[in-house]
Scaffold this motif. Structure first.
Motif, PDB file in Angstrom:
ATOM      1  N   GLN A 100      -1.771   4.293  -7.481  1.00  0.00           N
ATOM      2  CA  GLN A 100      -2.967   3.723  -8.105  1.00  0.00           C
ATOM      3  C   GLN A 100      -3.253   2.312  -7.597  1.00  0.00           C
ATOM      4  O   GLN A 100      -4.395   1.877  -7.578  1.00  0.00           O
ATOM      5  CB  GLN A 100      -2.813   3.718  -9.620  1.00  0.00           C
ATOM      6  CG  GLN A 100      -2.945   5.089 -10.257  1.00  0.00           C
ATOM      7  CD  GLN A 100      -2.650   5.073 -11.735  1.00  0.00           C
ATOM      8  OE1 GLN A 100      -1.855   4.256 -12.216  1.00  0.00           O
ATOM      9  NE2 GLN A 100      -3.268   5.981 -12.486  1.00  0.00           N
ATOM     10  N   GLU A 101      -2.226   1.595  -7.192  1.00  0.00           N
ATOM     11  CA  GLU A 101      -2.423   0.235  -6.725  1.00  0.00           C
ATOM     12  C   GLU A 101      -2.667   0.154  -5.219  1.00  0.00           C
ATOM     13  O   GLU A 101      -3.532  -0.595  -4.776  1.00  0.00           O
ATOM     14  CB  GLU A 101      -1.214  -0.620  -7.103  1.00  0.00           C
ATOM     15  CG  GLU A 101      -1.097  -0.839  -8.601  1.00  0.00           C
ATOM     16  CD  GLU A 101      -0.009  -1.814  -8.967  1.00  0.00           C
ATOM     17  OE1 GLU A 101       0.628  -2.368  -8.050  1.00  0.00           O
ATOM     18  OE2 GLU A 101       0.200  -2.027 -10.164  1.00  0.00           O
ATOM     19  N   TYR A 102      -1.923   0.930  -4.432  1.00  0.00           N
ATOM     20  CA  TYR A 102      -1.917   0.692  -2.990  1.00  0.00           C
ATOM     21  C   TYR A 102      -2.654   1.735  -2.151  1.00  0.00           C
ATOM     22  O   TYR A 102      -3.043   1.454  -1.018  1.00  0.00           O
ATOM     23  CB  TYR A 102      -0.478   0.600  -2.489  1.00  0.00           C
ATOM     24  CG  TYR A 102       0.360  -0.371  -3.284  1.00  0.00           C
ATOM     25  CD1 TYR A 102      -0.089  -1.672  -3.514  1.00  0.00           C
ATOM     26  CD2 TYR A 102       1.577   0.007  -3.823  1.00  0.00           C
ATOM     27  CE1 TYR A 102       0.655  -2.555  -4.256  1.00  0.00           C
ATOM     28  CE2 TYR A 102       2.333  -0.871  -4.575  1.00  0.00           C
ATOM     29  CZ  TYR A 102       1.868  -2.151  -4.785  1.00  0.00           C
ATOM     30  OH  TYR A 102       2.604  -3.029  -5.529  1.00  0.00           O
ATOM     31  N   TYR A 103      -2.847   2.925  -2.663  1.00  0.00           N
ATOM     32  CA  TYR A 103      -3.447   4.011  -1.889  1.00  0.00           C
ATOM     33  C   TYR A 103      -4.874   3.647  -1.484  1.00  0.00           C
ATOM     34  O   TYR A 103      -5.653   3.139  -2.301  1.00  0.00           O
ATOM     35  CB  TYR A 103      -3.440   5.281  -2.728  1.00  0.00           C
ATOM     36  CG  TYR A 103      -3.829   6.551  -2.014  1.00  0.00           C
ATOM     37  CD1 TYR A 103      -3.334   6.868  -0.749  1.00  0.00           C
ATOM     38  CD2 TYR A 103      -4.690   7.470  -2.632  1.00  0.00           C
ATOM     39  CE1 TYR A 103      -3.684   8.054  -0.126  1.00  0.00           C
ATOM     40  CE2 TYR A 103      -5.037   8.666  -2.016  1.00  0.00           C
ATOM     41  CZ  TYR A 103      -4.529   8.945  -0.755  1.00  0.00           C
ATOM     42  OH  TYR A 103      -4.886  10.129  -0.126  1.00  0.00           O
ATOM     43  N   TYR A 104      -5.211   3.887  -0.230  1.00  0.00           N
ATOM     44  CA  TYR A 104      -6.531   3.524   0.285  1.00  0.00           C
ATOM     45  C   TYR A 104      -7.632   4.203  -0.517  1.00  0.00           C
ATOM     46  O   TYR A 104      -8.677   3.611  -0.791  1.00  0.00           O
ATOM     47  CB  TYR A 104      -6.621   3.898   1.767  1.00  0.00           C
ATOM     48  CG  TYR A 104      -7.926   3.546   2.425  1.00  0.00           C
ATOM     49  CD1 TYR A 104      -8.280   2.217   2.670  1.00  0.00           C
ATOM     50  CD2 TYR A 104      -8.822   4.537   2.821  1.00  0.00           C
ATOM     51  CE1 TYR A 104      -9.483   1.882   3.272  1.00  0.00           C
ATOM     52  CE2 TYR A 104     -10.023   4.217   3.437  1.00  0.00           C
ATOM     53  CZ  TYR A 104     -10.353   2.891   3.660  1.00  0.00           C
ATOM     54  OH  TYR A 104     -11.549   2.570   4.266  1.00  0.00           O
TER      55      TYR A 104
END
Length: 484
Positions: A56-60
């Motif tokens: 949820q934070e890092y995925y493009y």
């Protein structure tokens, strides 16, 4: 051991970074408690929550993650359920590259060029049109590897494994099951026909560190001094090294090229699936014309959730990879660079093509590249409780002109198919190198016989099955935690 980089409860960094996880101490007991379905479900939920939080934070494509994913799924299935998966019709901009592995240490090692391997890479083909029989053509053999010791060489054709004929239904189990002992039966080309022979070679796979710098040479042809480098992975150093041994080796080659006054360059990336963006920048900085550490090699675009925080803490420079000023740079003597490509040329290799094009002519020779204009990071759990490792896509790359239009690969400037009868890499009569020399000098060198055309249907290669298929990974050193 390479640097660990914390973000919240996660160490994350370059996928090719070697990361060690601390093992929790366990007291041995005579009583073995079987894992119940309830226990397995609880464990899955713990792992899945960790996966979800980081994705949820890092995925493009974090804005495409399902609102209520099933936290009872096995971790690999759960990870897949979160992906904005590629579909040629519905999601042509989708994800083809994110993956997860159960053992983070194995992930890091393989991305550093260390794996359990025989030491040879191959392409699989249908033996003939309409056939279910399969052959494996050896593309290259790593020096000092088990395959090299067994006598394998580029161009060998394997038709049997452990006495069984390779077919469309068994090639995966014969070649990719994790077995380590093989007996390979060979075939040969006779009068344009593949014929099985009585030759068999036994090989035992071992843990092996591959050197990505495969070979280099300098040719003097038609008044031109031509540098040639075969480079098979963007890895700065062996697994578990803090150094830059492989990057230093590339620097030394270009120092030699400069001393020899090389004025044309052929960069052979036909089997290079990618790797460290830092090593890609290092190589590009040795080639680029009129570049230095003020010029942009490529720019990154991250998701809209993380971008404001990255800008706040690190500024716009975080998203820019600039060239490095290198004393070994030969760009002053070059007007262009020739890059040899196949569908195994991916990610950080394609970054070389895209990143250099604003500064000089880049002529590609071979076949269409893989098509990966996005990059990833490695995410593992720093507590050691969760042993999994993730490699999600987190950014898209653009060159200094804002171009990123190669998601379907770079079509070659000059198309050359690899033939069925392969000559050694570096041989001036080898099909792709020969074409490059012709493009440079206008003189076609005499070929050693006529190459047998390869019209066989490809089923993929062992290179594409390496961790991640194609890799372009962000190096993040001295990175501080971000609270979102």
């Amino acid at each position: 051991m390479k640097n660990k980089l914390p973000i919240k409860s996660t160490w994350w960094g370059m996928a090719l970074l070697s990361v060690w996880l601390l093992s929790a101490c366990r007291k041995e007991t005579d009583i073995v408690t079987p894992t119940t379905s309830s226990t397995a479900t609880t464990e899955n939920q713990t792992i899945d929550k960790w996966i979800l939080e980081n994705m949820q934070e890092y995925y493009y494509w974090n804005d495409k993650i399902p609102a209520n994913p099933d936290l009872t799924l096995a971790p690999s299935d759960f990870f897949d359920s979160l992906l904005y998966s590629y579909d040629a019709t519905a999601r042509p901009d989708g994800d083809r590259f994110s993956w997860i592995e159960e053992n983070a240490d194995d992930l890091s090692a393989s991305l550093s060029g260390e794996s359990t391997t025989t030491g040879m890479e191959f392409t699989l083909y249908l033996r003939s049109q309409g056939s279910t029989s399969v052959i494996a053509q050896v593309l290259y053999v790593l020096p000092n590897s088990p395959a090299a010791a067994a006598g394998f060489k580029r161009g060998d054709i394997i038709s049997k494994v452990n006495g069984q004929t390779i077919t469309t239904s068994n090639y995966a189990s014969l070649l990719y099951s994790g077995a380590t002992t093989f007996s390979f039966g060979l075939a040969s080309v006779q009068n344009s026909t593949l014929v099985d022979t009585d030759v068999a070679r036994s090989v035992t796979a071992t843990t092996f560190q591959a050197n990505p710098v495969f070979m280099d040479s300098v040719y003097t042809v038609g008044g031109k001094t031509i540098g040639y480098l075969v480079y098979n992975q963007f890895v700065p150093a062996p697994n578990n090294s803090n150094g830059s041994e492989y990057d230093d080796q590339v620097d030394a080659i270009f120092s030699k090229f400069k001393a020899r006054e090389v004025n044309e360059l052929v960069l052979d990336l036909r089997y290079n699936p990618g790797g460290y963006t830092s090593s890609s920048a290092n190589l590009a900085s040795l080639i680029g014309k009129n570049i230095d550490n003020t010029k942009v090699y490529f720019r990154e675009e991250w998701n809209s959730t993380l971008t404001p925080y990255l800008k706040q803490q690190y500024g716009d420079a975080f998203f820019l990879q600039r060239f490095v000023t290198k004393s070994q740079n030969i760009g002053g003597n070059l007007q262009r660079v020739f890059v040899l490509t196949t569908d195994g040329t991916a990610s950080a290799s394609e970054l070389i093509i895209n990143g250099l094009r604003p500064y000089m002519t880049v002529t590609t020779i071979g076949t269409t590249t893989y098509g990966k204009n996005v990059g990833s990071i490695t995410i593992v759990d720093d507590s050691g409780k969760i042993k999994w490792g993730m490699q999600p896509i987190v950014f898209k790359s653009f060159n200094s002109l804002g171009q990123s239009d190669y998601s379907t690969g770079f079509t070659p400037t000059v198309e050359v198919q690899e033939p069925l009868n392969l000559l050694p890499l570096g041989d001036v009569n080898e099909a792709m190198l020969n074409e490059a020399l012709y493009q440079i000098t206008g003189n076609r060198t005499a070929r050693r016989g006529v190459a047998e055309p390869n019209h066989l249907t490809s089923l993929g290669s062992s290179i594409q099955r390496k961790a991640g298929g194609g890799r372009m990974i962000k190096s993040l050193s001295n990175f501080k935690p971000i609270k979102l």
